[in-house]
Structures are given as structure tokens and as C-alpha cells.
Design an enzyme around this catalytic site. Structure first.
Site, PDB file in Angstrom:
ATOM      1  N   ASP A 177       0.857  -1.184   0.000  1.00 41.04           N
ATOM      2  CA  ASP A 177       0.000   0.000   0.000  1.00 41.04           C
ATOM      3  C   ASP A 177       0.892   1.233   0.000  1.00 41.04           C
ATOM      4  O   ASP A 177       2.117   1.125  -0.032  1.00 41.04           O
ATOM      5  CB  ASP A 177      -0.920   0.001   1.229  1.00 41.04           C
ATOM      6  CG  ASP A 177      -0.172   0.191   2.539  1.00 41.04           C
ATOM      7  OD1 ASP A 177       1.082   0.274   2.524  1.00 41.04           O
ATOM      8  OD2 ASP A 177      -0.820   0.270   3.584  1.00 41.04           O
ATOM      9  N   ASP A 207       1.401   4.718   2.306  1.00 40.27           N
ATOM     10  CA  ASP A 207       1.012   5.320   3.591  1.00 40.27           C
ATOM     11  C   ASP A 207       1.401   6.794   3.627  1.00 40.27           C
ATOM     12  O   ASP A 207       2.541   7.137   3.316  1.00 40.27           O
ATOM     13  CB  ASP A 207       1.742   4.609   4.742  1.00 40.27           C
ATOM     14  CG  ASP A 207       1.545   3.103   4.711  1.00 40.27           C
ATOM     15  OD1 ASP A 207       0.443   2.656   5.045  1.00 40.27           O
ATOM     16  OD2 ASP A 207       2.498   2.385   4.341  1.00 40.27           O
ATOM     17  N   ASP A 249      -3.332   4.477   2.705  1.00 47.22           N
ATOM     18  CA  ASP A 249      -3.693   4.852   4.075  1.00 47.22           C
ATOM     19  C   ASP A 249      -3.355   6.315   4.293  1.00 47.22           C
ATOM     20  O   ASP A 249      -2.231   6.736   4.027  1.00 47.22           O
ATOM     21  CB  ASP A 249      -2.899   4.022   5.096  1.00 47.22           C
ATOM     22  CG  ASP A 249      -3.550   2.692   5.397  1.00 47.22           C
ATOM     23  OD1 ASP A 249      -4.632   2.419   4.829  1.00 47.22           O
ATOM     24  OD2 ASP A 249      -2.982   1.926   6.192  1.00 47.22           O
TER      25      ASP A 249
HETATM   26  N1  DCP Z   1       1.565   0.664  11.622  1.00 52.44           N
HETATM   27  C1  DCP Z   1       1.234   0.772  12.940  1.00 52.44           C
HETATM   28  N2  DCP Z   1       0.031   0.359  13.385  1.00 52.44           N
HETATM   29  C2  DCP Z   1      -0.868  -0.176  12.542  1.00 52.44           C
HETATM   30  C3  DCP Z   1      -0.556  -0.297  11.191  1.00 52.44           C
HETATM   31  C4  DCP Z   1       0.683   0.133  10.761  1.00 52.44           C
HETATM   32  O1  DCP Z   1       2.058   1.238  13.726  1.00 52.44           O
HETATM   33  N3  DCP Z   1      -2.044  -0.594  13.008  1.00 52.44           N
HETATM   34  C5  DCP Z   1       2.866   1.180  11.168  1.00 52.44           C
HETATM   35  C6  DCP Z   1       3.954   0.202  11.032  1.00 52.44           C
HETATM   36  C7  DCP Z   1       4.139   0.036   9.571  1.00 52.44           C
HETATM   37  C8  DCP Z   1       3.571   1.301   8.995  1.00 52.44           C
HETATM   38  O2  DCP Z   1       2.660   1.782   9.926  1.00 52.44           O
HETATM   39  O3  DCP Z   1       5.455  -0.134   9.205  1.00 52.44           O
HETATM   40  C9  DCP Z   1       2.903   1.098   7.696  1.00 52.44           C
HETATM   41  O4  DCP Z   1       2.079  -0.069   7.710  1.00 52.44           O
HETATM   42  P1  DCP Z   1       2.083  -1.084   6.521  1.00 52.44           P
HETATM   43  O5  DCP Z   1       1.242  -2.235   6.921  1.00 52.44           O
HETATM   44  O6  DCP Z   1       1.703  -0.379   5.267  1.00 52.44           O
HETATM   45  O7  DCP Z   1       3.589  -1.583   6.469  1.00 52.44           O
HETATM   46  P2  DCP Z   1       4.766  -1.217   5.493  1.00 52.44           P
HETATM   47  O8  DCP Z   1       4.497   0.062   4.794  1.00 52.44           O
HETATM   48  O9  DCP Z   1       5.967  -1.300   6.338  1.00 52.44           O
HETATM   49  O10 DCP Z   1       4.770  -2.424   4.493  1.00 52.44           O
HETATM   50  P3  DCP Z   1       4.299  -2.480   2.969  1.00 52.44           P
HETATM   51  O11 DCP Z   1       5.499  -2.086   2.193  1.00 52.44           O
HETATM   52  O12 DCP Z   1       3.893  -3.890   2.730  1.00 52.44           O
HETATM   53  O13 DCP Z   1       3.157  -1.529   2.810  1.00 52.44           O
HETATM   54 MG    MG Z   2       2.760   0.378   3.648  1.00 52.87          MG
END
Ligand code: DCP
Ligand code: MG
Length: 386
Positions: free
Chosen positions: A205, A207, A310
């Protein structure tokens, strides 16, 4: 008497992931990919503890500054439990791990991965469906289960949402979001967070963290952003949740570690095929063009694709904590909170840092200050890929 100098251990590594620099993807991809499968499998089984143990091993190996060639090089390294070591040894000696291969081909793992791959479907729901014999999207569609709005969107855009988002697509979405945010609140700031801020070239995604330098100006902003995105025909789905976070005396009522309480929007964007950052910038100046092009049929069928986005809005006073929390990785965050509690008697969230001994909140206006409060050396976003 002095003997030969003792060779230093091949790698020196600290035991908390937040004490290390962890680039993406690291030098031990074969090993980290395998451990990631075992971690994921444990998580899909609801076995958090086991999942975390594999994640810690995975994170440690990714932080090493060279490729591990033999089991002897693992001596003295922290974070590696017996199980992980066995798997690593197998991989180093045979090039494959039978446990990992069996996991990957097990019907349960495959079904759980498929079902949790539907936006809006968590482990609990997927488990219930799998227990009922649902192993495919077709079976789910004919099962008669009523799906909530998120799950319906997840099913509808399943293929798109399971195709990784590229860096270029993320940049195009950035331009869209910036255009909309600046049009509804000039002076607001948009920051790309998550994996892309950590330098990853793809993600599941995109963010974004949004704030405004004048505290309070961000109130109600999320609704204006959504309304504007909708009027421009850029949203396929959205669900917005309201902020309820308040600081309290003695740090009581802190948000639980993995939950945060910002105004937040889980959404699915409609990204047109020609949405290079440049084209998107031009389209911002002429929103009508986006709609017209979205109705044309491109060469590969649909001229657009669905992308998970997000949006999180933070007051400026919490921004540094929000940015740290939303940059990840999940393990890095988790380890930072563990460090804070165990080594410093502090509690860290995406909103604040509370010192339990001093019984007060510690302010910070940058990530660097938060690391300093915690007595940690600063780790830049690209080093947080634990
Ligand atoms: N996060 C958080 N609490 C949540 C969801 C996410 O603290 N309930 C934080 C940790 C993650 C970041 O937000 O690293 C972004 O969430 P993602 O699930 O999008 O994770 P990533 O961006 O690291 O992975 P991807 O590259 O798969 O999107
Ligand atoms: Mg992400």
C-alpha cells in the site's frame, strides 16, 4: 604472553532491532525469505510468540553487513533461537529447508494466505472460513457469507490489490494526495511514510502522514480530503475513523501499543495507467481530464488500477511520534517499544513518549529527539527495515 590475535566474531550485532541499521533487502535474502515464510505461517496460525521469534531472526539476518556462508558464522549472534538456527543450517547446507517447502505447499498456509490477502479479512475470519472448507475466492463467493463493505471491495479488486505497488505508482499517488491536501488546506504537509519511506521499491500500500504547522488546523481535515478525492473521482473505497487520543495524568489510558487513534482513512484509490508523477501533476491542474480518461478503454482492458492507500492525520505536536510510528517496519516499532519499557521504563506510542520514573511526557519535534530521549543512536528510515 600474547598469542595470535583472536579473530573478532564475523558479525557483531545488538539484540534489539532498534539498535541496528537494517537495510532493505540485506545480504541474506535466501535466509530472510525463508524465515519470513515461517513467521507468516505462525502468524496465520494465530501463534504470535512463534511468529515474533522468526521475525526477530529474520530481522537480525537482514541487518548483517555480509552474506552468511556457513553455520560457524552464526556463533554468538543474538535473536536466533534453536528452531531458526536449524532452518538456517539446512538452507546453508542444502540450499533449501524442507520445513519451509512443506509450509509453502501446505493447503492451510495457501488458503490462509489467499483469504487474508482479501482487504478487510483478518486471521480470525480467514480461519473460520478455512475451517468451513473455504479455500478459494470462488468458494467464498458461493458460500453465502455476507461480507462487509471493506471485504466486498477487497474481493472486487483482489487482483489489483495483490499486485505490489511500485515506487513510481507511489510517487503518482503522492502527487494526487498532495494536490488534494493543498487545495483543501494550504500549508498542510504531506509525508510519505511506511515501506516507501524506508527506501523499499515496492509495497502492499502507500502510507501518508498529514499535518499542519499550526496546531488545530488539522482538525476535520480528513473529511475535507475525502470529500475532495471523491469529487474528483479518485476513490473506489474509503473508511474513515475518528481521533480519540487524549493525554492523561500519569500516562494512564495510553493507547495500547499496536493501536493508534489518529483520524485515519483506509482507502482504495483509482490510479489511471498513465499516472506517471508528471502526468498526475498535470491532471491535478485539470481534474476533469482524469475522469474523461478513466472512461476510455486502455490497451490492457481497464485504463486504471486499484491501489491501497492509508491516510493518517496528526496534530503537529504529535507528528514526530506519528512519523516514527508510521514509518515502521512493524518489527522495528515493536522493538523500539520493547526497548523503551524494558531498558528505560518509558512507554512509546505513535502519539507520545511517557517517562514512568519522572511521571511525565517527553516532548519531541523530530525523530532524532525521540531516539535521544530513549538513549538510542539515531537510525535513519532506510535502516529501519528490520
Ligand atoms: N503501523 C502501525 N500500526 C498499525 C498499522 C501500521 O504502527 N495498526 C505502522 C507500522 C508500519 C507502517 O505503519 O510499518 C505502515 O504499515 P504497513 O502495513 O503499510 O507496512 P509497510 O508500509 O511497512 O509495508 P508495505 O510495504 O507492505 O506496505
Ligand atoms: Mg505500507
Amino acid at each position: 604472553q600474547q598469542g595470535d590475535p583472536v579473530e573478532a566474531p564475523a558479525f557483531l550485532a545488538a539484540s534489539y532491532a532498534c539498535q541496528r541499521n537494517t537495510p532493505h533487502p540485506g545480504h541474506n535474502i535466501l535466509l530472510t525469505a525463508a524465515l519470513s515464510v515461517l513467521a507468516e505461517s505462525a502468524e496465520l496460525n494465530g501463534d504470535e510468540g512463534r511468529g515474533l521469534a522468526f521475525r526477530r531472526s529474520e530481522g537480525l539476518l537482514r541487518s548483517l553487513d555480509r552474506r552468511v556462508q556457513g553455520p560457524a558464522e552464526l556463533r554468538g549472534l543474538p535473536c536466533l533461537g534453536d528452531h531458526s538456527r536449524r532452518v538456517i543450517q539446512d538452507l546453508l547446507e542444502n540450499g533449501v529447508s524442507s520445513e519451509v517447502e512443506e509450509t509453502k505447499s501446505s493447503p492451510r498456509y495457501k488458503a490462509m494466505k489467499l483469504l487474508t490477502g482479501i482487504f478487510g479479512v483478518g486471521v480470525k475470519t480467514a480461519k473460520r472460513w478455512f475451517t468451513e472448507g473455504i479455500c478459494s475466492l470462488a468458494q467464498l463467493e458461493t458460500s453465502g457469507h455476507s461480507l462487509n463493505a471493506a471485504q466486498q471491495a477487497g474481493l472486487k479488486y483482489y487482483t489489483d490489490l495483490n499486485q505490489p505497488v511500485s515506487r513510481e505508482e507511489a510517487d503518482a499517488v503522492s502527487v494526487m494526495v498532495e494536490g488534494v491536501v493543498h487545495s483543501v488546506l494550504p500549508g498542510a504537509r504531506v509525508t510519505l511514510a511506511g515501506g516507501f519511506r524506508r527506501g523499499k521499491m515496492s509495497g502492499h500500500d502507500v502510507d501518508f502522514l498529514i499535518t499542519h504547522p499550526d496546531e488545530g488546523k488539522e482538525e476535520g481535515l480528513i473529511h475535507k480530503i475525502i470529500a475532495c478525492l471523491e469529487s474528483r473521482g479518485l476513490l473506489l473505497y474509503q473508511q474513515t475513523t475518528r481521533n480519540t487520543y487524549r493525554e492523561s495524568a500519569k500516562g494512564a489510558g495510553r493507547p495500547s501499543s499496536s493501536m493508534d487513534r489518529f483520524d485515519r482513512c483506509f482507502s482504495i484509490f483509482k490510479l489511471t495507467n498513465d499516472s506517471s508523477p508528471e502526468d498526475t501533476r498535470r491532471a491535478q491542474q485539470d481534474p476533469e481530464r482524469v475522469r474523461v480518461e478513466a472512461d476510455q478503454t486502455g490497451s490492457g482492458g481497464r485504463p486504471w488500477r486499484a491501489v491501497r492507500v492509508d491516510l493518517v492525520v496528526s496534530p503537529i505536536s504529535q507528528f514526530a511520534f506519528a512519523l516514527l510510528g508510521w514509518t515502521g517496519s512493524k518489527l522495528f516499532e515493536r522493538e523500539m517499544r520493547r526497548w523503551a519499557v524494558r531498558e528505560r521504563a518509558m512507554s512509546l506510542s505513535s502519539h507520545a513518549l511517557y517517562d514512568r520514573n519522572q511521571e511525565r511526557y517527553l516532548r519531541a519535534s523530530s525523530e532524532e529527539e525521540i531516539f535521544a530521549h530513549l538513549g538510542l543512536e539515531y537510525v535513519s528510515p532506510t535502516g529501519r527495515n528490520a
